[in-house]
Motif scaffolding. Structure first.
Motif, PDB file in Angstrom:
ATOM      1  N   LEU A 148       0.817  -1.203   0.000  1.00 47.09           N
ATOM      2  CA  LEU A 148       0.000   0.000   0.000  1.00 47.09           C
ATOM      3  C   LEU A 148       0.855   1.259   0.000  1.00 47.09           C
ATOM      4  O   LEU A 148       0.460   2.285  -0.558  1.00 47.09           O
ATOM      5  CB  LEU A 148      -0.929  -0.015   1.221  1.00 47.09           C
ATOM      6  N   ARG A 149       2.035   1.192   0.580  1.00 47.01           N
ATOM      7  CA  ARG A 149       2.920   2.352   0.620  1.00 47.01           C
ATOM      8  C   ARG A 149       3.304   2.799  -0.808  1.00 47.01           C
ATOM      9  O   ARG A 149       3.331   3.992  -1.109  1.00 47.01           O
ATOM     10  CB  ARG A 149       4.173   2.012   1.425  1.00 47.01           C
ATOM     11  N   ALA A 159     -16.649  -7.745  -0.463  1.00 44.74           N
ATOM     12  CA  ALA A 159     -15.325  -8.156  -0.003  1.00 44.74           C
ATOM     13  C   ALA A 159     -15.186  -7.958   1.502  1.00 44.74           C
ATOM     14  O   ALA A 159     -14.582  -8.779   2.204  1.00 44.74           O
ATOM     15  CB  ALA A 159     -14.242  -7.369  -0.737  1.00 44.74           C
ATOM     16  N   GLY A 160     -15.765  -6.863   2.006  1.00 47.16           N
ATOM     17  CA  GLY A 160     -15.680  -6.587   3.430  1.00 47.16           C
ATOM     18  C   GLY A 160     -16.419  -7.589   4.286  1.00 47.16           C
ATOM     19  O   GLY A 160     -16.091  -7.779   5.465  1.00 47.16           O
ATOM     20  N   ALA A 161     -17.420  -8.270   3.711  1.00 44.67           N
ATOM     21  CA  ALA A 161     -18.204  -9.250   4.475  1.00 44.67           C
ATOM     22  C   ALA A 161     -17.522 -10.606   4.551  1.00 44.67           C
ATOM     23  O   ALA A 161     -17.916 -11.449   5.351  1.00 44.67           O
ATOM     24  CB  ALA A 161     -19.587  -9.409   3.839  1.00 44.67           C
ATOM     25  N   ILE A 162     -16.508 -10.826   3.726  1.00 43.30           N
ATOM     26  CA  ILE A 162     -15.836 -12.131   3.680  1.00 43.30           C
ATOM     27  C   ILE A 162     -14.592 -12.081   4.568  1.00 43.30           C
ATOM     28  O   ILE A 162     -13.640 -11.362   4.255  1.00 43.30           O
ATOM     29  CB  ILE A 162     -15.445 -12.497   2.237  1.00 43.30           C
ATOM     30  N   PRO A 163     -14.562 -12.831   5.655  1.00 46.55           N
ATOM     31  CA  PRO A 163     -13.421 -12.737   6.570  1.00 46.55           C
ATOM     32  C   PRO A 163     -12.162 -13.430   6.052  1.00 46.55           C
ATOM     33  O   PRO A 163     -11.069 -13.166   6.556  1.00 46.55           O
ATOM     34  CB  PRO A 163     -13.943 -13.424   7.839  1.00 46.55           C
ATOM     35  N   LEU A 218      -8.162  -3.915   2.983  1.00 45.14           N
ATOM     36  CA  LEU A 218      -7.997  -2.982   4.089  1.00 45.14           C
ATOM     37  C   LEU A 218      -9.015  -3.305   5.177  1.00 45.14           C
ATOM     38  O   LEU A 218     -10.120  -3.793   4.876  1.00 45.14           O
ATOM     39  CB  LEU A 218      -8.167  -1.551   3.588  1.00 45.14           C
ATOM     40  N   PRO A 219      -8.681  -3.022   6.439  1.00 42.82           N
ATOM     41  CA  PRO A 219      -9.543  -3.491   7.538  1.00 42.82           C
ATOM     42  C   PRO A 219     -10.861  -2.748   7.661  1.00 42.82           C
ATOM     43  O   PRO A 219     -11.749  -3.200   8.372  1.00 42.82           O
ATOM     44  CB  PRO A 219      -8.664  -3.261   8.779  1.00 42.82           C
ATOM     45  N   PHE A 220     -11.003  -1.592   6.996  1.00 50.21           N
ATOM     46  CA  PHE A 220     -12.235  -0.821   7.109  1.00 50.21           C
ATOM     47  C   PHE A 220     -12.719  -0.425   5.715  1.00 50.21           C
ATOM     48  O   PHE A 220     -11.915   0.020   4.887  1.00 50.21           O
ATOM     49  CB  PHE A 220     -12.020   0.446   7.948  1.00 50.21           C
TER      50      PHE A 220
END
Length: 548
Positions: free
Chosen positions: A117-118, A296-300, A470-472
């Motif tokens: 990400l950097r 994507a955010g719902a899939i752990p 990303l976590p959020f």
């Protein structure tokens, strides 16, 4: 679309509300605030967006056309039973969801190595540095304090998440769960090949996650179906991940899968019946992006989330990009006719030209192009004049660069350094990138491959970004939005102008522009597109199919 509009709230940051952001995280909260800065850019200039027209007529279908007439060498005009012009079809454009494209299109190769990400943030920051804010002489509407706010947010994201990389590396495929009823089939082995529909997503989610996933998946499928006039409920069946001879994995259209498009007929680029879509097309684009982020955010499980997000986004962007390119090939002829220049579309009446122009402009997908700007006949006519005005504005840059100009058309000019024997560029004098006070360079004779290389990098990084978890969701969406504004949107705009230039060059008699058109075609960097030989063959086939 009827289900979507009531919940869109028609505000600059409606999608942030829908994302259910975790505001207790300070970096995520700051990403939300910075996203609002970006979406407010054009709302300030266009505070009264037009509402979506109600009770619109249905889109024109191929079978609605009862008579065909040639409209130049590469387009056909479709008429109804009353001899009314209802659509324009592009004879060079075959729908990529037709069965002939399955098995021939390599959409992408999976793998990002150690790209983190950097490095992505560094690319965005460099692009921002090249585009000055309004208070420092830039042409964009963003003031310096907003630039500083966004850069501050980037720095915080880099500090906290800069080392994040894509999970699609190493033996990532070993973490893909396959549905029980798909196991044992030749094309359902994650070490060799599998469809997105073979992934047992349910096995990695709890009931709450599954509810979020299913809801957003249905919404995304409905919006894609509305946006492209296809049945997207089977989209996951159409996308296959398969190992190539080098041992890495490719994303391809599923061989021998049922076609999503009705046939291999040429595709429509102008609809004169349902022509006014206002900002609805851009809202669909944004809603699809939001739903994909939420899926994507719902899939752990990071690998499962990444592969679904990467594959769907890659297909979606290529498909929409191709559709836009062919629409704007027609747009050049519409504008030529509107200006009174020689055009294959000179047969159109003033009302037909205006409706055609509105259709194309109201079906742009860029967030800022459409979401806060009215698309009607008055806007179209103003846009034709604005392009001519931009020519004069861009001459300030060409004068400073000491470039000699010779017109190719009212909007495109050859340019060369003083006393140069050959031309250096073909410049788009009728437009310019956002935040940049200089015209687009459509053809660079001195460095002909630079633009293609640059676009390959920009698009590849865009794909990698969609494979990062990303976590959020707020941070995830902010990064995608920022990359769109400062990198991808300029690429999309340039390609629209280049599409128009290919039409212009084909309309200039007694001049061979084949090398320029080949260069522009290579700059598209889109595996769905024909090369020139394939295109010429398809034009002849299309004419025979339509009886022209």
């Amino acid at each position: 679309m009827k289900k979507v509009l009531p919940i869109l709230l028609l505000s600059a940051n409606f999608f942030l509300i829908a994302l259910d952001l975790k505001a207790e995280d300070p970096v995520n909260k700051e990403a939300k605030e910075s996203s609002k800065i970006l979406t407010d850019l054009y709302k300030k200039e266009n505070p009264h967006p037009q509402k979506q027209p109600r009770d619109q007529p249905p889109y024109v279908k191929f079978e609605d056309v009862k008579m065909w007439k040639a409209a130049g060498d590469h387009h056909a005009a479709g008429y109804d039973e009353n001899n009314n012009l209802i659509a324009i079809y592009d004879l060079t454009y075959q729908n990529t969801l037709s069965i002939e494209f399955f098995g021939r299109s390599l959409l992408g190769t999976i793998g990002a190595g150690d790209f983190n990400l950097r490095e992505l943030i560094r690319m965005i920051r460099n692009a921002m540095n090249d585009r000055q804010p309004r208070s420092r002489g830039g042409s964009g509407p963003m003031p310096s304090e907003d630039y500083k706010k966004i850069k501050k947010t980037l720095t915080k994201i880099e500090t906290q998440y800069g080392d994040l990389t894509s999970p699609l590396k190493g033996e990532w495929w070993s973490q893909i769960p396959i549905k029980q009823d798909a196991r044992g089939r030749r094309l359902a082995d994650p070490a060799v090949s599998f469809k997105l529909s073979d992934i047992d997503v349910d096995s990695v989610m709890d009931p709450v996650q599954k509810f979020t996933y299913d809801n957003n998946l249905r919404q995304m499928q409905a919006n894609i179906s509305e946006m492209f006039n296809i049945d997207a409920t089977r989209l996951f069946e159409q996308l296959t991940i398969q190992r190539n001879k080098n041992g890495s994995f490719d994303l391809v259209l599923t061989p021998n899968a049922p076609s999503l498009a009705p046939s291999s007929q040429p595709d429509k680029v102008v609809d004169l019946v349902r022509y006014q879509n206002s900002f609805g097309y851009a809202l669909l684009y944004l809603a699809i992006k939001t739903a994909l982020t939420n899926i994507a955010g719902a899939i752990p499980q990071p690998v499962v989330a990444a592969i679904i997000k990467y594959a769907v986004n890659r297909w979606f962007e290529l498909y929409e990009e191709q559709l836009s390119f062919h629409r704007f090939k027609a747009y050049e002829y519409i504008n030529e006719a509107e200006r009174g220049d020689v055009s294959p579309f000179s047969f159109m009446t003033a009302d037909e030209r205006a409706r055609s122009g509105v259709y194309i402009l109201s079906h742009e997908a860029g967030i800022f192009h459409t979401i806060f700007q009215i698309r009607d006949k008055a806007f179209y006519l103003k846009s034709v004049q604005d392009e001519l005005t931009s020519v004069t504005a861009n001459q300030t840059w060409t004068n400073a660069e000491k470039l000699g100009l010779s017109p190719l058309s009212p909007l495109y000019f050859y340019a060369n350094k003083e006393q140069a024997v050959q031309n250096d560029y073909v410049l788009v004098m009728g437009g310019r990138p956002r935040f940049v006070q200089a015209p687009f360079i459509a053809v660079d004779y001195r460095n002909p491959y630079d633009e293609q290389i640059k676009r390959n990098i920009i698009k590849s990084v865009y794909d990698i970004m969609h494979a990062m978890q990303l976590p959020f969701p707020g941070i995830d969406f902010f990064m995608i939005l920022l990359y769109d504004v400062f990198l991808m949107d300029d690429v999309r705009d340039a390609m629209r102008w280049e599409a128009r230039l290919t039409s212009l060059m084909r309309n200039i008699p007694d001049t061979d522009f084949s090398s320029e058109i080949e260069r522009i075609y290579a700059q598209r960097v889109n595996p769905f597109e024909f090369d020139l030989d394939e295109e010429n063959a398809y034009v002849q086939r299309s004419k025979e199919y339509l009886g022209l």
